[in-house]
Design a protein around this motif. Sequence first.
Motif, PDB file in Angstrom:
ATOM      1  N   MET A  55       0.859  -1.184   0.000  1.00  0.00           N
ATOM      2  CA  MET A  55       0.000   0.000   0.000  1.00  0.00           C
ATOM      3  C   MET A  55       0.897   1.236   0.000  1.00  0.00           C
ATOM      4  SD  MET A  55      -1.229   2.790   1.734  1.00  0.00           S
ATOM      5  CE  MET A  55      -0.729   2.512   3.418  1.00  0.00           C
ATOM      6  N   GLU A  56       0.519   2.242  -0.799  1.00  0.00           N
ATOM      7  CA  GLU A  56       1.289   3.486  -0.806  1.00  0.00           C
ATOM      8  C   GLU A  56       0.449   4.607  -1.391  1.00  0.00           C
ATOM      9  OE1 GLU A  56       5.771   5.157  -1.822  1.00  0.00           O
ATOM     10  OE2 GLU A  56       5.133   3.224  -2.617  1.00  0.00           O
ATOM     11  N   ARG A  57       0.666   5.817  -0.858  1.00  0.00           N
ATOM     12  CA  ARG A  57       0.074   7.006  -1.471  1.00  0.00           C
ATOM     13  C   ARG A  57       1.082   7.608  -2.444  1.00  0.00           C
ATOM     14  NH1 ARG A  57      -1.193  12.593   1.563  1.00  0.00           N
ATOM     15  NH2 ARG A  57       0.897  13.028   0.760  1.00  0.00           N
ATOM     16  N   HIS A  58       0.602   8.006  -3.620  1.00  0.00           N
ATOM     17  CA  HIS A  58       1.468   8.548  -4.661  1.00  0.00           C
ATOM     18  C   HIS A  58       1.019   9.958  -5.057  1.00  0.00           C
ATOM     19  CE1 HIS A  58       3.637   4.826  -5.365  1.00  0.00           C
ATOM     20  NE2 HIS A  58       2.491   4.174  -5.376  1.00  0.00           N
ATOM     21  N   ASP A  59       1.881  10.625  -5.823  1.00  0.00           N
ATOM     22  CA  ASP A  59       1.524  11.930  -6.379  1.00  0.00           C
ATOM     23  C   ASP A  59       2.096  12.041  -7.788  1.00  0.00           C
ATOM     24  OD1 ASP A  59       4.239  12.490  -6.118  1.00  0.00           O
ATOM     25  OD2 ASP A  59       3.987  13.649  -4.274  1.00  0.00           O
ATOM     26  N   GLU A  60       2.162  13.285  -8.301  1.00  0.00           N
ATOM     27  CA  GLU A  60       2.581  13.470  -9.698  1.00  0.00           C
ATOM     28  C   GLU A  60       4.055  13.149  -9.934  1.00  0.00           C
ATOM     29  OE1 GLU A  60       3.042  17.342  -7.494  1.00  0.00           O
ATOM     30  OE2 GLU A  60       1.479  15.814  -7.684  1.00  0.00           O
ATOM     31  N   THR A  61       4.832  12.940  -8.882  1.00  0.00           N
ATOM     32  CA  THR A  61       6.248  12.596  -9.073  1.00  0.00           C
ATOM     33  C   THR A  61       6.455  11.100  -9.303  1.00  0.00           C
ATOM     34  OG1 THR A  61       6.730  12.227  -6.715  1.00  0.00           O
ATOM     35  CG2 THR A  61       6.896  14.496  -7.541  1.00  0.00           C
ATOM     36  N   THR A  62       5.402  10.313  -9.176  1.00  0.00           N
ATOM     37  CA  THR A  62       5.533   8.869  -9.352  1.00  0.00           C
ATOM     38  C   THR A  62       5.473   8.522 -10.839  1.00  0.00           C
ATOM     39  OG1 THR A  62       4.480   8.422  -7.230  1.00  0.00           O
ATOM     40  CG2 THR A  62       4.538   6.617  -8.825  1.00  0.00           C
ATOM     41  N   ALA A  63       6.505   7.871 -11.324  1.00  0.00           N
ATOM     42  CA  ALA A  63       6.548   7.433 -12.723  1.00  0.00           C
ATOM     43  C   ALA A  63       6.293   5.930 -12.770  1.00  0.00           C
ATOM     44  CB  ALA A  63       7.914   7.749 -13.334  1.00  0.00           C
ATOM     45  N   GLU A  64       5.169   5.550 -13.332  1.00  0.00           N
ATOM     46  CA  GLU A  64       4.824   4.131 -13.415  1.00  0.00           C
ATOM     47  C   GLU A  64       5.169   3.579 -14.785  1.00  0.00           C
ATOM     48  OE1 GLU A  64       0.984   2.896 -12.194  1.00  0.00           O
ATOM     49  OE2 GLU A  64       0.969   4.120 -10.375  1.00  0.00           O
ATOM     50  N   PHE A  65       5.448   2.295 -14.829  1.00  0.00           N
ATOM     51  CA  PHE A  65       5.694   1.605 -16.083  1.00  0.00           C
ATOM     52  C   PHE A  65       4.520   0.658 -16.333  1.00  0.00           C
ATOM     53  CE2 PHE A  65       7.648  -0.601 -12.574  1.00  0.00           C
ATOM     54  CZ  PHE A  65       7.257  -1.931 -12.747  1.00  0.00           C
ATOM     55  N   PRO A  66       4.199   0.330 -17.590  1.00  0.00           N
ATOM     56  CA  PRO A  66       3.110  -0.623 -17.854  1.00  0.00           C
ATOM     57  C   PRO A  66       3.445  -1.972 -17.222  1.00  0.00           C
ATOM     58  CG  PRO A  66       3.756   0.520 -19.866  1.00  0.00           C
ATOM     59  CD  PRO A  66       4.807   0.833 -18.841  1.00  0.00           C
ATOM     60  N   HIS A  67       2.509  -2.502 -16.430  1.00  0.00           N
ATOM     61  CA  HIS A  67       2.785  -3.751 -15.735  1.00  0.00           C
ATOM     62  C   HIS A  67       1.486  -4.494 -15.439  1.00  0.00           C
ATOM     63  CE1 HIS A  67       1.920  -0.813 -12.571  1.00  0.00           C
ATOM     64  NE2 HIS A  67       1.591  -1.827 -11.781  1.00  0.00           N
ATOM     65  N   THR A  68       1.630  -5.748 -15.045  1.00  0.00           N
ATOM     66  CA  THR A  68       0.491  -6.552 -14.615  1.00  0.00           C
ATOM     67  C   THR A  68       0.844  -7.202 -13.283  1.00  0.00           C
ATOM     68  OG1 THR A  68       1.291  -8.561 -15.714  1.00  0.00           O
ATOM     69  CG2 THR A  68      -0.136  -7.103 -17.006  1.00  0.00           C
ATOM     70  N   HIS A  69      -0.176  -7.755 -12.616  1.00  0.00           N
ATOM     71  CA  HIS A  69       0.019  -8.513 -11.385  1.00  0.00           C
ATOM     72  C   HIS A  69      -0.758  -9.816 -11.480  1.00  0.00           C
ATOM     73  CE1 HIS A  69       1.779  -5.066  -9.348  1.00  0.00           C
ATOM     74  NE2 HIS A  69       0.737  -4.330  -9.697  1.00  0.00           N
ATOM     75  N   THR A  70      -0.388 -10.763 -10.633  1.00  0.00           N
ATOM     76  CA  THR A  70      -1.242 -11.934 -10.446  1.00  0.00           C
ATOM     77  C   THR A  70      -2.173 -11.695  -9.262  1.00  0.00           C
ATOM     78  OG1 THR A  70       0.405 -13.009  -9.036  1.00  0.00           O
ATOM     79  CG2 THR A  70       0.461 -13.516 -11.404  1.00  0.00           C
ATOM     80  N   SER A  71      -2.104 -10.510  -8.696  1.00  0.00           N
ATOM     81  CA  SER A  71      -2.975 -10.107  -7.594  1.00  0.00           C
ATOM     82  C   SER A  71      -3.976  -9.077  -8.099  1.00  0.00           C
ATOM     83  CB  SER A  71      -2.144  -9.505  -6.454  1.00  0.00           C
ATOM     84  OG  SER A  71      -1.148 -10.396  -6.011  1.00  0.00           O
ATOM     85  N   CYS A  72      -4.899  -8.685  -7.223  1.00  0.00           N
ATOM     86  CA  CYS A  72      -5.844  -7.605  -7.523  1.00  0.00           C
ATOM     87  C   CYS A  72      -5.234  -6.279  -7.084  1.00  0.00           C
ATOM     88  CB  CYS A  72      -7.158  -7.826  -6.777  1.00  0.00           C
ATOM     89  SG  CYS A  72      -7.985  -9.366  -7.196  1.00  0.00           S
ATOM     90  N   GLU A  73      -5.726  -5.201  -7.665  1.00  0.00           N
ATOM     91  CA  GLU A  73      -5.192  -3.889  -7.317  1.00  0.00           C
ATOM     92  C   GLU A  73      -6.305  -2.852  -7.348  1.00  0.00           C
ATOM     93  OE1 GLU A  73      -1.261  -1.137  -8.289  1.00  0.00           O
ATOM     94  OE2 GLU A  73      -1.768  -2.834  -9.581  1.00  0.00           O
ATOM     95  N   ILE A  74      -6.230  -1.906  -6.404  1.00  0.00           N
ATOM     96  CA  ILE A  74      -7.158  -0.777  -6.361  1.00  0.00           C
ATOM     97  C   ILE A  74      -6.356   0.513  -6.496  1.00  0.00           C
ATOM     98  CG2 ILE A  74      -8.662   0.590  -4.853  1.00  0.00           C
ATOM     99  CD1 ILE A  74      -9.711  -2.058  -3.707  1.00  0.00           C
ATOM    100  N   TYR A  75      -6.789   1.389  -7.396  1.00  0.00           N
ATOM    101  CA  TYR A  75      -6.310   2.763  -7.474  1.00  0.00           C
ATOM    102  C   TYR A  75      -7.449   3.658  -6.981  1.00  0.00           C
ATOM    103  CZ  TYR A  75      -2.159   1.757 -10.322  1.00  0.00           C
ATOM    104  OH  TYR A  75      -0.945   1.305 -10.771  1.00  0.00           O
ATOM    105  N   TYR A  76      -7.118   4.648  -6.151  1.00  0.00           N
ATOM    106  CA  TYR A  76      -8.153   5.518  -5.575  1.00  0.00           C
ATOM    107  C   TYR A  76      -7.657   6.951  -5.661  1.00  0.00           C
ATOM    108  CZ  TYR A  76     -11.840   6.955  -2.284  1.00  0.00           C
ATOM    109  OH  TYR A  76     -12.943   7.542  -1.694  1.00  0.00           O
TER     110      TYR A  76
END
Length: 307
Positions: A41-62
């Motif tokens: 779990m983590e809170r992010h902001d506009e400085t976070t650079a994500e790469f295209p990825h997948t998981h074998t788990s579930c994920e929530i973005y809020y």
Amino acid sequence: MLKLNRKAGDDPVYRQKQSPYYDPFVTKIPTDSFELVVNYMERHDETTAEFPHTHTSCEIYYALEGEVHLSAGEEIHTMKPGEFAFLPPEVTHRVIYEPNLPKKYFVVIFDIREHGASQEENSDGAGLTRLAAAGTHFGKDENKADQIFEGLCREIVSHPFGWRAMLPALYLQLILSILRNMVPGTPQETRQEPPNLAIQITKYIYANYDQDITLQDIADALHISPRHISRLFYEYFGTGFAKTLSIYRLNYAKNYLCDTDLPVEEIASLVGFSTPNALYRLFKETEGISIAEYRKKYRSHSREGKQ
């Protein structure tokens, strides 16, 4: 537009902010009919650079503040405060990196493991298992999950008496309050490796993307073999280390393109590319426009933000 008075060693280095709202530990929460396993779990902001990825788990973005542009599958969705996305396993996704658009959002990666003895049609475990069949879901939160998240963050940051004992209950409340907004259809199976180790790898890349880093460097830092890192990273994120590192570098190159007049050749060096051609080629391939077109499009936004 910001013009740098450049001296040796004075160049800015763009990185993800170190959020205090970050829990790197795996938390297992047993209930009568299922076990909730929170991997990250983590809170992010506009400085976070994500790469295209997948998981074998579930994920929530809020989304908490601003607008979050989430690419999921073949579409880009805009999420405003109080809106969420539920991503079942194996959906390729990322938040679009837009350094000039302030935002705050949190991410939770989790598994729900239904107990074998609790297969009743109306059990919580069975209902949660059916959610996965519905696929990706975007919705408006009607259950004030953001307030639960604030309470969770207070526990993580201030460490009051009994905070570790409080976290499982808060995680359960947070995730179920969001899933209650959905029509049945969610979670899936389990992972073989501790998922927080994969997150540690990304944290190392965040901190060192501008250096000449290799799998061996990460292996030495985490005291595991390069082969294990490569396998674990691909299993958890569905993408390779080298490609991920290049995406980080490209994302942070955007800050230099927006904020400075530095030539592309120098920007490529500052973010860790061995040659400017590598940055030119990847930028066009990933963003669909040239670097010159990107600079022209976003420089005005950057100027307005600096005034």
